[in-house]
Design an enzyme around this catalytic site. Sequence first.
Site, mmCIF file in Angstrom:
data_model
loop_
_atom_site.group_PDB
_atom_site.id
_atom_site.type_symbol
_atom_site.label_atom_id
_atom_site.label_comp_id
_atom_site.label_asym_id
_atom_site.label_seq_id
_atom_site.Cartn_x
_atom_site.Cartn_y
_atom_site.Cartn_z
ATOM 1 C CE LYS A 1 51.184 22.834 98.027
ATOM 2 N NZ LYS A 1 50.477 23.469 96.910
ATOM 3 C CG ASP B 1 51.129 20.382 94.940
ATOM 4 O OD1 ASP B 1 50.789 21.505 94.572
ATOM 5 O OD2 ASP B 1 52.304 19.977 94.825
HETATM 6 P P1 NDP Z 1 51.025 15.594 89.125
HETATM 7 O O1 NDP Z 1 51.600 14.708 90.161
HETATM 8 O O2 NDP Z 1 49.704 15.274 88.562
HETATM 9 O O3 NDP Z 1 52.040 15.732 87.906
HETATM 10 C C1 NDP Z 1 53.332 16.205 88.070
HETATM 11 C C2 NDP Z 1 54.054 16.081 86.748
HETATM 12 O O4 NDP Z 1 55.350 16.665 86.866
HETATM 13 C C3 NDP Z 1 54.260 14.638 86.346
HETATM 14 O O5 NDP Z 1 54.297 14.590 84.948
HETATM 15 C C4 NDP Z 1 55.633 14.331 86.968
HETATM 16 O O6 NDP Z 1 56.310 13.281 86.342
HETATM 17 C C5 NDP Z 1 56.345 15.646 86.733
HETATM 18 N N1 NDP Z 1 57.357 15.830 87.768
HETATM 19 C C6 NDP Z 1 57.160 15.915 89.098
HETATM 20 N N2 NDP Z 1 58.309 16.056 89.746
HETATM 21 C C7 NDP Z 1 59.247 16.054 88.797
HETATM 22 C C8 NDP Z 1 60.646 16.180 88.830
HETATM 23 N N3 NDP Z 1 61.307 16.341 89.977
HETATM 24 N N4 NDP Z 1 61.292 16.152 87.662
HETATM 25 C C9 NDP Z 1 60.638 16.005 86.492
HETATM 26 N N5 NDP Z 1 59.305 15.873 86.389
HETATM 27 C C10 NDP Z 1 58.635 15.905 87.522
HETATM 28 O O7 NDP Z 1 51.070 17.065 89.750
HETATM 29 P P2 NDP Z 1 50.235 18.343 89.338
HETATM 30 O O8 NDP Z 1 49.999 18.371 87.877
HETATM 31 O O9 NDP Z 1 49.079 18.441 90.251
HETATM 32 O O10 NDP Z 1 51.267 19.481 89.768
HETATM 33 C C11 NDP Z 1 52.213 20.039 88.842
HETATM 34 C C12 NDP Z 1 52.660 21.400 89.341
HETATM 35 O O11 NDP Z 1 51.521 22.252 89.471
HETATM 36 C C13 NDP Z 1 53.329 21.388 90.732
HETATM 37 O O12 NDP Z 1 54.342 22.365 90.762
HETATM 38 C C14 NDP Z 1 52.215 21.798 91.663
HETATM 39 O O13 NDP Z 1 52.686 22.430 92.838
HETATM 40 C C15 NDP Z 1 51.486 22.791 90.777
HETATM 41 N N6 NDP Z 1 50.108 22.989 91.141
HETATM 42 C C16 NDP Z 1 49.285 21.919 91.385
HETATM 43 C C17 NDP Z 1 47.997 22.145 91.773
HETATM 44 C C18 NDP Z 1 47.126 21.024 92.150
HETATM 45 O O14 NDP Z 1 46.187 21.265 92.915
HETATM 46 N N7 NDP Z 1 47.314 19.823 91.641
HETATM 47 C C19 NDP Z 1 47.459 23.499 91.872
HETATM 48 C C20 NDP Z 1 48.369 24.538 91.559
HETATM 49 C C21 NDP Z 1 49.657 24.268 91.215
HETATM 50 P P3 NDP Z 1 56.396 11.856 87.097
HETATM 51 O O15 NDP Z 1 54.994 11.303 87.092
HETATM 52 O O16 NDP Z 1 57.349 11.067 86.288
HETATM 53 O O17 NDP Z 1 56.898 12.124 88.487
HETATM 54 O O1 2IT Z 2 49.398 24.946 94.613
HETATM 55 C C1 2IT Z 2 48.152 24.986 94.708
HETATM 56 O O2 2IT Z 2 47.518 26.033 94.557
HETATM 57 C C2 2IT Z 2 47.460 23.743 94.972
HETATM 58 N N1 2IT Z 2 48.098 22.708 95.077
HETATM 59 C C3 2IT Z 2 45.986 23.719 95.136
HETATM 60 C C4 2IT Z 2 45.581 24.230 96.464
HETATM 61 C C5 2IT Z 2 44.113 24.089 96.785
HETATM 62 O O3 2IT Z 2 43.824 24.184 97.974
HETATM 63 O O4 2IT Z 2 43.285 23.913 95.908
#
Ligand code: NDP
Ligand code: 2IT
Length: 444
Positions: free
Chosen positions: A125, A165
């Site tokens: 990560k 992420d």
């Molecule tokens: P994005 O940056 O696209 O979106 C994150 C969302 O969560 C936004 O709406 C953001 O709001 C909100 N957010 C982030 N931090 C906070 C906080 N501290 N308090 C309140 N709201 C918050 O991220 P992803 O959708 O990609 O990721 C979301 C989750 O999914 C994370 O936990 C990530 O680890 C997990 N994930 C992501 C993957 C990926 O590859 N993208 C894969 C697997 C899991 P704002 O814009 O206002 O900050």
């Molecule tokens: O939390 C996760 O699984 C991710 N942010 C995606 C990792 C990846 O390598 O696709």
Amino acid sequence: MFDTKAFVQYVQKKNPNEPEFIQAVEEVVDSIKEFVEQNPQYQKENILERIVEPERTIMFRVPRVDDEGKIQINKWYRVQFNSAIGPYKGGLRFHPSVNLSILKFLGFEQIFKNSLTWLPMWWGKGGSDFDPHNKSDAEVMRFCQSFMTELQRHIWPNTDVPAGDIGVGGREIGYLFGQYKKIRNEFTGVLTGKGLNRWGSLIRTEATGYGLVYFVQEMLVTKKDSLKGKTVVVSGSGNVAQYAIEKCIHLWAKVVTASDSSGYIYDESWITQEKLEFLKDLKNNTRWRIKEYADKFGAKFIENKKPREVKCDIALPCATQNELDKNDAELLVKNWVIVIGEWANMPSTPEAIEVFHNAKILFSPGKASNAGWVATSGLEMSQNSLRLSRTAEEVDQRLQNIMKTIHAQCVQYGKEGDYVNYIKGANIAGFKKVADAMIQQGLV
Ligand code: NDP
Ligand code: 2IT
């Protein structure tokens, strides 16, 4: 006998000031305790002591010139946690809260998640305390170029393959890929989440949220139930939340909320595909606050709050770690929630999880239900290696099969009478594969 308390104290002593990492370790060791006691080879081989120590951590500074012409500095980390089954694989996060503890917890979770997919990927990560909010495309590009200039020494398709992420989506992956190509003079599958015109995989973006909903569907099947007509509360509005909402719409569920760090919208007449397209544009292109949705569609906007008081059948936390605490969990249980499907990594606190378990609510940890994203990354990597492109239907079918297999592993190892403890199931299934592979490889 496996003394989990003593083990956690040992990890704490070695890693002071890393609360998120300790939280993730504690959850895993508590849930695999019995399994480890029944299989003495893991303690004999000191697997747990080895598994909590990253193989390598790379840290460096990233200088960039901001839009005012000033030089700014950010910290950057890549934690290459464990390489027992393939290249290190895991996302990159850009968020001001990023520190070593957060990346180590994410890397540690990734071990079990990637293992559950049964694809040949190891665990890592990375991330930076860079905040992409309110930055111009040009400044984000300069930041990405600056950090890839250093990162490119440490990654390669057979070594470490980063992805997105929080704060890292298609735009950032594009800039990063461009800089890697320029420096290394090679067009390879060194990042996943690439655009379709640059070796990306069809439905790669959608697969994120789709995978979660496929998993939730499997959970509901254990209760002879389905998503149709269910009220769903989603937190977050980023990459993940958008496609979880989309799949819920396809399956006739009614999503009534979405949020960002400024608050949440409550849309009593549900988020339709048309409204979702607006939300996607708002978050991916104009990059404004979620209140715009409420203003456009006459929904309620609740400032600085999380959507926990909204009555629902299904809650999908899709924002960030520890967003759902004990009070939130008690409120959800009081309001008759049926399923909690975590998408974010570790969004529920340990106290919240205890509330769900005590109430025998179907609860899936992110490492199981969000594995669809990294699984599709794994499919993208294999397509890149083979220089082929799979159809959207084929990728979607493979994703559905992977999510079913993950669910089956959770049930196999997590069954406690009539109840499935998905955390226990996911951790034991994930741990067994990794631990066995480590033992087979000797001193690793
Ligand atoms: P994005 O940056 O696209 O979106 C994150 C969302 O969560 C936004 O709406 C953001 O709001 C909100 N957010 C982030 N931090 C906070 C906080 N501290 N308090 C309140 N709201 C918050 O991220 P992803 O959708 O990609 O990721 C979301 C989750 O999914 C994370 O936990 C990530 O680890 C997990 N994930 C992501 C993957 C990926 O590859 N993208 C894969 C697997 C899991 P704002 O814009 O206002 O900050
Ligand atoms: O939390 C996760 O699984 C991710 N942010 C995606 C990792 C990846 O390598 O696709």
